[in-house]
Each structure stands twice: as C-alpha cells, then as structure tokens.
Write a protein that holds these residues in place. Structure first.
Motif, short mmCIF file in Angstrom:
data_model
loop_
_atom_site.label_atom_id
_atom_site.label_comp_id
_atom_site.label_asym_id
_atom_site.label_seq_id
_atom_site.Cartn_x
_atom_site.Cartn_y
_atom_site.Cartn_z
N TYR A 185 0.87 -1.17 0.00
CA TYR A 185 0.00 0.00 0.00
C TYR A 185 0.91 1.22 0.00
CZ TYR A 185 1.28 0.32 4.90
OH TYR A 185 2.01 0.43 6.05
N CYS A 186 0.42 2.35 -0.52
CA CYS A 186 1.31 3.50 -0.76
C CYS A 186 2.55 2.98 -1.49
CB CYS A 186 1.66 4.19 0.55
SG CYS A 186 0.26 4.68 1.56
N GLY A 187 3.72 3.45 -1.11
CA GLY A 187 4.96 2.92 -1.70
C GLY A 187 5.65 1.92 -0.82
N ASN A 188 4.86 1.29 0.07
CA ASN A 188 5.42 0.30 1.01
C ASN A 188 5.32 -1.09 0.40
OD1 ASN A 188 5.87 2.09 3.46
ND2 ASN A 188 3.71 2.47 3.06
N LEU A 189 6.28 -1.41 -0.43
CA LEU A 189 6.35 -2.73 -1.05
C LEU A 189 7.08 -3.70 -0.12
CD1 LEU A 189 5.82 -0.76 -3.48
CD2 LEU A 189 7.03 -2.43 -4.91
N PRO A 190 6.85 -5.00 -0.28
CA PRO A 190 7.57 -5.97 0.56
C PRO A 190 9.08 -5.77 0.49
CG PRO A 190 5.83 -7.08 -0.67
CD PRO A 190 5.90 -5.67 -1.21
N GLY A 191 9.70 -5.69 1.66
CA GLY A 191 11.14 -5.57 1.74
C GLY A 191 11.70 -4.18 1.52
N THR A 192 10.83 -3.17 1.39
CA THR A 192 11.33 -1.82 1.11
C THR A 192 11.24 -0.87 2.31
OG1 THR A 192 9.18 -1.04 0.28
CG2 THR A 192 10.71 -2.03 -1.32
N THR A 193 10.27 -1.06 3.18
CA THR A 193 10.14 -0.22 4.37
C THR A 193 9.89 -1.10 5.59
OG1 THR A 193 7.75 0.08 4.01
CG2 THR A 193 9.21 1.76 3.09
N ASN A 194 10.09 -0.51 6.76
CA ASN A 194 9.82 -1.19 8.02
C ASN A 194 8.62 -0.55 8.70
OD1 ASN A 194 12.21 -2.93 7.94
ND2 ASN A 194 13.37 -1.04 8.27
N PHE A 195 7.98 -1.30 9.59
CA PHE A 195 6.77 -0.82 10.24
C PHE A 195 6.99 0.48 11.01
CE2 PHE A 195 4.82 -5.35 10.42
CZ PHE A 195 4.29 -5.17 9.16
N ALA A 196 8.22 0.74 11.46
CA ALA A 196 8.49 1.94 12.24
C ALA A 196 8.83 3.16 11.38
CB ALA A 196 9.64 1.68 13.21
N ASP A 197 8.86 2.99 10.07
CA ASP A 197 9.25 4.09 9.19
C ASP A 197 8.17 5.15 9.08
OD1 ASP A 197 11.74 3.09 8.60
OD2 ASP A 197 11.11 2.12 6.73
N GLN A 198 8.62 6.42 9.09
CA GLN A 198 7.74 7.52 8.71
C GLN A 198 7.95 7.79 7.22
OE1 GLN A 198 8.79 10.28 12.16
NE2 GLN A 198 6.56 10.29 12.29
N THR A 199 7.83 9.00 6.76
CA THR A 199 7.99 9.28 5.33
C THR A 199 9.46 9.12 4.94
OG1 THR A 199 6.12 10.79 5.42
CG2 THR A 199 7.55 10.95 3.51
N VAL A 200 9.71 8.29 3.93
CA VAL A 200 11.08 7.90 3.60
C VAL A 200 11.32 7.91 2.10
CG1 VAL A 200 11.41 6.46 5.66
CG2 VAL A 200 10.44 5.45 3.59
N LYS A 201 12.61 7.93 1.75
CA LYS A 201 13.06 7.73 0.38
C LYS A 201 13.47 6.27 0.24
CE LYS A 201 15.71 10.75 -1.76
NZ LYS A 201 16.91 11.53 -2.19
N VAL A 202 12.92 5.58 -0.77
CA VAL A 202 13.19 4.16 -0.98
C VAL A 202 14.09 4.00 -2.21
CG1 VAL A 202 12.19 1.89 -1.45
CG2 VAL A 202 10.97 3.51 0.03
N GLU A 203 15.20 3.34 -2.02
CA GLU A 203 16.13 3.12 -3.13
C GLU A 203 15.56 2.09 -4.10
OE1 GLU A 203 20.93 2.34 -3.68
OE2 GLU A 203 19.91 1.55 -1.92
N ALA A 204 15.67 2.39 -5.38
CA ALA A 204 15.14 1.50 -6.42
C ALA A 204 16.27 1.04 -7.32
CB ALA A 204 14.07 2.20 -7.23
#
Length: 238
Positions: A133-152
């Motif tokens: 959901y949003c840009g939270n794909l499996p393995g890209t963010t953690n449950f404790a993350d706020q707004t972040v930049k995700v490396e692609a």
C-alpha cells in the motif's frame, strides 16, 4: 476493522464516494485527505468529482499524495501527482492552494508539516497483489518508518520504469509515507476489487502481522474500513 462487502464495482464506487463525502462534511474546519492513484479508485473519483466541483461546502478540504515517483527530468511533476490531477483533482476543480505535493525535496519535513496542519483526517488506500500500500512494497520499508526515500535498483527500478516511455527519465528512488505515518491518520479506507486481490485481502484481514505482507499492519489501526467486492473477499471469513 470494519469490512464492507459490495456486489460490484459500481456499488463500491458509490459507497466509497458517499463515505468520503460524509467524512469531509463531518468537519467545518480544515480537513486533510490523502488519496490514492491507480485503477481501483477511478470509478470512485468519477462519482465524487462532479459532486465536489464548484461546491463551497468542500472548500475546507486539503489534499495530499502519500507517495511519489519523481523523474530525472526536473520539469516532470511526478507520476502520482500527474495521475491524481488527471483522475480527480482537475475534474473536481480543486484549487492548487489546497493541493500539497509530497516530493523528494520536502519529504524529510512531511510528517512535521502534516502535524502542524492538524494531521491527516483520512486516507483512501488501494492494495497491491503483493500486499503493498502506498509505496510500502515488501522488503522496502519497516513498520516503524515515517515518510522515507526508498532506493530503487534492479527489479524495483524496472517496476517503476513502466511509468516512463524513456528509460533515461527513470529515477533510482521513490518517496512514500511509511507505515508509522499512515497509521497516524485518523481514518483509513481501503478498497479492493477482483480475484487478483483476494490473497492480499486475506493477509490483511485474517493473516498475521508481518513485514512480508506490508498491509497486514493496517489491521491494528483503530478506524480501518475495508470495502471489497465479492471476488476480492472470496478468501476471508468475515
């Protein structure tokens, strides 16, 4: 969590639209709403836009995107905002002063700025087949993350590359509100249709909370409404 089953997309579109209208009209002071792009909400916006346009009762509503794929082209507005403008913001005639664009330039201050603006009153979410959901794909963010930049890189860069006709315009990152930021919204509405979403809805509703299925954390939200058609709901027990 409240689960609402509907018979078809038309019923989902109308119910979701009316739910958003009711929620927006529940306040007379500033109302902050974050909405999703993609195919699933298209009918919701077609229902909603003509009811919002030129209606001063909704002038207190401010809109936020919750993720963004930028571009190496500095003149490109961003994939999410481009799609939101086409799907809803332009057809609904939303004043640019009430549109707040999450970008790679302001993401580090996004949560703080939202707090100063009163926080998000509601979010309209979709869900991916993989449970993102949003840009939270499996393995890209953690449950404790706020707004972040995700490396692609690699497959992830290929994934976002489908939004660009020129591979030279594809960035090596995207921006997203993380799980912690999403959970801070007062109300969550998640919509899904079709059998291809049935597994993801099962993990959301009946499965354990685990990072492998990012949306599984949403079941812990105190005000989550899941609206699904019969095909998307075929695996759940509710």
């Amino acid at each position: 969590m409240k689960i609402i089953r509907v018979a078809n997309k038309k019923e989902l579109n109308e119910l979701t639209g009316e739910m958003l209208i009711g929620s927006m009209l529940s306040k007379q002071t500033r109302y902050n709403l974050s909405i999703t792009a993609g195919n699933t909400p298209k009918g919701v916006y077609e229902y909603l836009a003509p009811r919002i346009k030129r209606n001063s009762a909704f002038d207190h509503v401010h809109y936020y995107n919750f993720d963004e794929i930028p571009s190496t082209d500095p003149n490109f507005i961003g994939v999410t905002m481009r799609d939101l403008k086409k799907l809803y913001l332009d057809p609904a005639g939303i004043d640019s002063k009430r549109i707040h664009h999450l970008t790679s330039e302001n993401f580090e201050n996004h949560d703080h700025n939202l707090l100063l603006a009163g926080g998000l009153d509601a979010m309209l979410l979709g869900i991916g087949k993989d449970g993102h959901y949003c840009g939270n794909l499996p393995g890209t963010t953690n449950f404790a993350d706020q707004t972040v930049k995700v490396e692609a890189k690699g497959a992830l860069k290929d994934l976002i590359g489908r939004h660009f006709s020129d591979p030279l315009l594809v960035p090596d990152y995207w921006i997203t509100m993380g799980p912690k930021s999403v959970m801070n919204a007062r109300k969550l509405i998640l919509i899904a249709t079709g059998t291809e979403k049935a597994d993801a809805i099962w993990h959301l509703v009946d499965g354990p909370v685990e990072n492998k299925y990012p949306s599984s954390i949403l079941k812990l939200h105190p005000d989550l409404t899941v609206i699904v058609d019969e095909e998307a709901a075929e695996r759940i027990n509710n």
